[in-house]
Design a protein around this motif. Sequence first.
Motif, short mmCIF file in Angstrom:
data_model
loop_
_atom_site.label_atom_id
_atom_site.label_comp_id
_atom_site.label_asym_id
_atom_site.label_seq_id
_atom_site.Cartn_x
_atom_site.Cartn_y
_atom_site.Cartn_z
N MET A 1 0.83 -1.19 0.00
CA MET A 1 0.00 0.00 0.00
C MET A 1 0.87 1.25 0.00
O MET A 1 1.94 1.28 0.58
N THR A 2 0.33 2.27 -0.58
CA THR A 2 1.04 3.54 -0.64
C THR A 2 0.85 4.30 0.67
O THR A 2 -0.26 4.40 1.19
N ARG A 3 1.93 4.82 1.18
CA ARG A 3 1.86 5.61 2.42
C ARG A 3 1.31 6.99 2.07
O ARG A 3 1.76 7.63 1.14
N ARG A 4 0.32 7.43 2.85
CA ARG A 4 -0.31 8.73 2.65
C ARG A 4 0.39 9.78 3.52
O ARG A 4 0.83 9.49 4.62
N GLU A 5 0.43 10.99 3.02
CA GLU A 5 1.00 12.08 3.81
C GLU A 5 0.08 12.44 4.98
O GLU A 5 0.55 12.76 6.07
N ARG A 6 -1.24 12.42 4.72
CA ARG A 6 -2.24 12.73 5.75
C ARG A 6 -3.31 11.65 5.72
O ARG A 6 -3.60 11.09 4.67
N PRO A 7 -3.92 11.38 6.87
CA PRO A 7 -5.07 10.47 6.84
C PRO A 7 -6.22 11.12 6.07
O PRO A 7 -6.19 12.33 5.79
N LEU A 8 -7.22 10.32 5.76
CA LEU A 8 -8.33 10.78 4.93
C LEU A 8 -9.64 10.40 5.61
O LEU A 8 -9.82 9.26 6.03
N LEU A 9 -10.54 11.37 5.76
CA LEU A 9 -11.89 11.12 6.25
C LEU A 9 -12.81 11.24 5.05
O LEU A 9 -12.83 12.26 4.36
N ILE A 10 -13.57 10.18 4.79
CA ILE A 10 -14.45 10.13 3.62
C ILE A 10 -15.89 10.06 4.10
O ILE A 10 -16.24 9.22 4.93
N TYR A 11 -16.73 10.94 3.56
CA TYR A 11 -18.14 11.00 3.98
C TYR A 11 -19.04 11.07 2.76
O TYR A 11 -18.57 11.22 1.62
N GLY A 47 -8.88 1.06 -1.64
CA GLY A 47 -9.17 -0.27 -1.11
C GLY A 47 -10.55 -0.41 -0.50
O GLY A 47 -10.78 -1.24 0.38
N THR A 48 -11.49 0.41 -0.96
CA THR A 48 -12.86 0.31 -0.44
C THR A 48 -13.85 0.47 -1.58
O THR A 48 -13.46 0.57 -2.75
N THR A 49 -15.13 0.48 -1.25
CA THR A 49 -16.17 0.51 -2.28
C THR A 49 -17.15 1.67 -2.07
O THR A 49 -17.27 2.19 -0.96
N ARG A 50 -17.85 1.98 -3.12
CA ARG A 50 -18.90 3.00 -3.06
C ARG A 50 -20.01 2.57 -2.10
O ARG A 50 -20.54 3.40 -1.35
N GLU A 51 -20.34 1.29 -2.09
CA GLU A 51 -21.39 0.78 -1.22
C GLU A 51 -21.04 1.01 0.25
O GLU A 51 -21.88 1.45 1.04
N ARG A 52 -19.79 0.72 0.60
CA ARG A 52 -19.38 0.92 1.98
C ARG A 52 -19.37 2.41 2.33
O ARG A 52 -19.83 2.81 3.41
N ALA A 53 -18.87 3.23 1.45
CA ALA A 53 -18.79 4.67 1.71
C ALA A 53 -20.17 5.31 1.81
O ALA A 53 -20.35 6.30 2.53
N ALA A 54 -21.16 4.76 1.11
CA ALA A 54 -22.52 5.28 1.20
C ALA A 54 -23.17 4.89 2.52
O ALA A 54 -24.09 5.55 2.99
N ARG A 55 -22.66 3.82 3.14
CA ARG A 55 -23.23 3.29 4.37
C ARG A 55 -22.61 3.87 5.64
O ARG A 55 -23.25 3.95 6.67
N GLU A 56 -21.30 4.24 5.56
CA GLU A 56 -20.61 4.69 6.76
C GLU A 56 -19.45 5.62 6.42
O GLU A 56 -18.87 5.54 5.34
N VAL A 57 -19.14 6.52 7.36
CA VAL A 57 -17.97 7.37 7.21
C VAL A 57 -16.74 6.47 7.25
O VAL A 57 -16.74 5.43 7.92
N LEU A 58 -15.71 6.83 6.48
CA LEU A 58 -14.50 6.02 6.42
C LEU A 58 -13.28 6.83 6.83
O LEU A 58 -13.20 8.02 6.54
N TRP A 59 -12.34 6.16 7.45
CA TRP A 59 -11.06 6.74 7.84
C TRP A 59 -9.99 5.91 7.16
O TRP A 59 -9.94 4.69 7.32
N VAL A 60 -9.13 6.55 6.37
CA VAL A 60 -8.00 5.87 5.75
C VAL A 60 -6.75 6.45 6.40
O VAL A 60 -6.47 7.64 6.28
N ASP A 61 -6.03 5.59 7.14
CA ASP A 61 -4.86 6.09 7.86
C ASP A 61 -3.67 6.27 6.91
O ASP A 61 -3.76 5.97 5.72
N ARG A 62 -2.57 6.74 7.45
CA ARG A 62 -1.38 7.02 6.63
C ARG A 62 -0.80 5.78 5.97
O ARG A 62 -0.07 5.88 5.00
N HIS A 63 -1.14 4.60 6.49
CA HIS A 63 -0.65 3.35 5.92
C HIS A 63 -1.66 2.71 4.97
O HIS A 63 -1.43 1.61 4.47
N GLY A 64 -2.80 3.38 4.76
CA GLY A 64 -3.80 2.88 3.84
C GLY A 64 -4.84 1.96 4.45
O GLY A 64 -5.69 1.44 3.75
#
Length: 130
Positions: A1-11, A47-64
């Motif tokens: 996995m690619t290391r991220r500079e910042r975590p990501l909150l997806i809503y 590494g996730t899906t539209r279905e999951r993101a529509a159902r719940e907020v997601l957090w992607v950490d710096r390690h993916g």
Amino acid sequence: MTRRERPLLIYDGDCGFCTASVGFVRRRVPASAEIVAFQDTDLGALGTTRERAAREVLWVDRHGRVSGGAQAAARLLMDAGGAWWPLGAVARVPPVRWIAIGLYRLIAANRHRLPGGTVTCTVPPDPRHP
């Protein structure tokens, strides 16, 4: 996995309740995360899906690594540090974790009825929890 500079909150950017909640986070919670609507994100690359993101907020950490729902919110609070960190840490430990998960599911299932919510906020059914 690619290391991220910042975590990501997806809503869910189509949900008024979610958008209002993210507005609160942006104003009050000093997290380092980049905050984006799932509609504007390449979910497959994360590494996730539209279905999951529509159902719940997601957090992607710096390690993916992807966390969802109450655990995503807990990780956001821990990332913010300060007085927010213990709230997030406690929400990750049973039995508080189980309560947080139940509360998150209750709110998510009714977000179309909450302030700012509309019909577009209705959460699709989770095939894992009939």
